[in-house]
Write an enzyme that holds these catalytic residues in place. Structure first.
Site, PDB file in Angstrom:
ATOM      1  N   CYS A  27     -19.683  15.486   3.861  1.00  0.00           N
ATOM      2  CA  CYS A  27     -20.803  15.015   4.470  1.00  0.00           C
ATOM      3  C   CYS A  27     -20.487  14.632   6.096  1.00  0.00           C
ATOM      4  O   CYS A  27     -21.293  14.449   6.806  1.00  0.00           O
ATOM      5  CB  CYS A  27     -21.181  13.677   3.853  1.00  0.00           C
ATOM      6  SG  CYS A  27     -20.272  12.016   4.338  1.00  0.00           S
ATOM      7  N   VAL A  68       0.712  -1.273  -0.002  1.00  0.00           N
ATOM      8  CA  VAL A  68      -0.024   0.023  -0.053  1.00  0.00           C
ATOM      9  C   VAL A  68       0.797   1.342  -0.107  1.00  0.00           C
ATOM     10  O   VAL A  68       0.361   2.365   0.262  1.00  0.00           O
ATOM     11  CB  VAL A  68      -1.041   0.047   1.151  1.00  0.00           C
ATOM     12  CG1 VAL A  68      -1.854  -1.270   1.317  1.00  0.00           C
ATOM     13  CG2 VAL A  68      -0.175   0.160   2.488  1.00  0.00           C
ATOM     14  N   HIS A 121      -4.560  -4.479  -2.314  1.00  0.00           N
ATOM     15  CA  HIS A 121      -5.022  -4.067  -0.867  1.00  0.00           C
ATOM     16  C   HIS A 121      -5.155  -2.694  -0.757  1.00  0.00           C
ATOM     17  O   HIS A 121      -5.246  -2.145   0.259  1.00  0.00           O
ATOM     18  CB  HIS A 121      -3.861  -4.639   0.010  1.00  0.00           C
ATOM     19  CG  HIS A 121      -4.020  -6.181  -0.054  1.00  0.00           C
ATOM     20  ND1 HIS A 121      -2.962  -6.885   0.672  1.00  0.00           N
ATOM     21  CD2 HIS A 121      -4.981  -6.925  -0.321  1.00  0.00           C
ATOM     22  CE1 HIS A 121      -3.281  -8.137   0.346  1.00  0.00           C
ATOM     23  NE2 HIS A 121      -4.681  -8.247  -0.215  1.00  0.00           N
TER      24      HIS A 121
END
Length: 303
Positions: free
Chosen positions: A206, A128, A144
């Protein structure tokens, strides 16, 4: 010892003990590459350890060998406010160091194999750390996910991790944001006192829960990623696995499916893997040492 040798040794502190590459290794690997025209490559943490990033499972030097700590489980992250706050505090402190790691010779070799010699159909990485893209590779599937993006679990908006770091710095002006110690996914160990005053970010759109765009332990690989991987397995003519013990099923599945389709399989990894019994070639050596001894220009002239 020269300065350059000291730098090399420091970058290999998370590489487990291993034997040197021999002539037989070079011949087996060169013969394998010569036969490939559409090579699918699966990479694991064993290539990023050569950039100084620790892995989880390596004998003696991995996180599990050095610590009782274990990765945060997906369901705990979702359900526990305190777990999320602890995760983001540790990730904030570790980000500066994690985002500064550089590609090593393995990443550069694979870039050249893809862009200059046109032998790579795709690179699937379990890492990652964004290092394949940093090296210049183009056809990369992040199995991943990546620590360099953040997703809102409420509205699905994506954000740059660098943007979120700036937000975290604004929210936590008195917290030190650097550390010499790093874990495989970029976070660090912190005490409860370090965490209790930490302010977590929420989605700028949000105000939902933010999560690194990483497949956590206990979380499923997204279906669109699985479909993309299956397409590459069908298209390739051979599979090369570098620096992965195939401990997670998402990686082992790639080896099993390619073998089911009778694609030649080569594995280069220090120590045993779950795919050793189905590999046509297994070389238990350091990836960087092996690839550094391969001359792509000479090899490809033989094709």
């Amino acid at each position: 010892m020269s300065l350059s040798q000291k730098l090399i040794n420091n970058s290999l502190i998370f590489v487990p003990k291993h034997n040197p590459v021999c002539e037989a290794d070079l011949k087996h690997f060169s013969d394998f590459l010569l036969r490939c025209k559409r090579l699918l490559i699966l990479t694991g943490a064993g290539i990023s350890t050569e950039s100084g990033i620790p892995d989880y499972r390596s004998d003696g030097v991995g996180l599990y060998a050095r610590s009782n700590s274990r990765p945060l489980q997906y369901q705990i992250f979702i359900k526990s406010y305190e777990a999320r706050r602890r995760y983001w505090a540790r990730n904030y402190v570790g980000w500066s160091r994690f985002s500064s790691f550089q590609p090593n010779g393995v990443h550069l070799f694979l870039r050249d194999l893809e862009l200059e010699y046109h032998k790579v159909s795709s690179i699937i990485t379990q890492n990652v750390d964004n290092l394949h893209f940093e090296a210049g590779s183009k056809r990369v599937i992040e199995l991943h996910g990546t620590g360099f993006r953040v997703v809102c679990l409420g509205c699905d908006m994506m954000f740059s991790r660098h943007y979120i770091q700036d937000m975290l710095k604004f929210l936590n002006p008195n917290m030190i944001e650097t550390s010499q110690y790093i874990r495989p996914d970029g976070d660090v160990e912190l005490s409860d006192d370090d965490v209790k005053e930490f302010t977590m970010p929420t989605c700028p759109s949000c105000h939902g829960i933010l999560k690194p765009d990483i497949v956590f332990f206990g979380e499923n690989v997204p279906k669109e990623t699985t479909r993309a991987v299956d397409k590459e397995i069908n298209f390739c003519d051979s599979l090369l696995i570098l620096g992965s013990s195939l401990s997670t099923y998402s990686g082992l599945r790639i080896a099993l499916k390619s073998k089911e389709l009778r694609k030649p399989l080569a594995i280069v990894n220090i120590g045993p893997t779950r795919g050793d019994n189905i590999a046509d070639i297994k070389i238990g050596k350091r990836c960087g040492e092996l690839l550094s001894k391969i001359s792509l220009s000479k090899l490809c002239r033989l094709v």
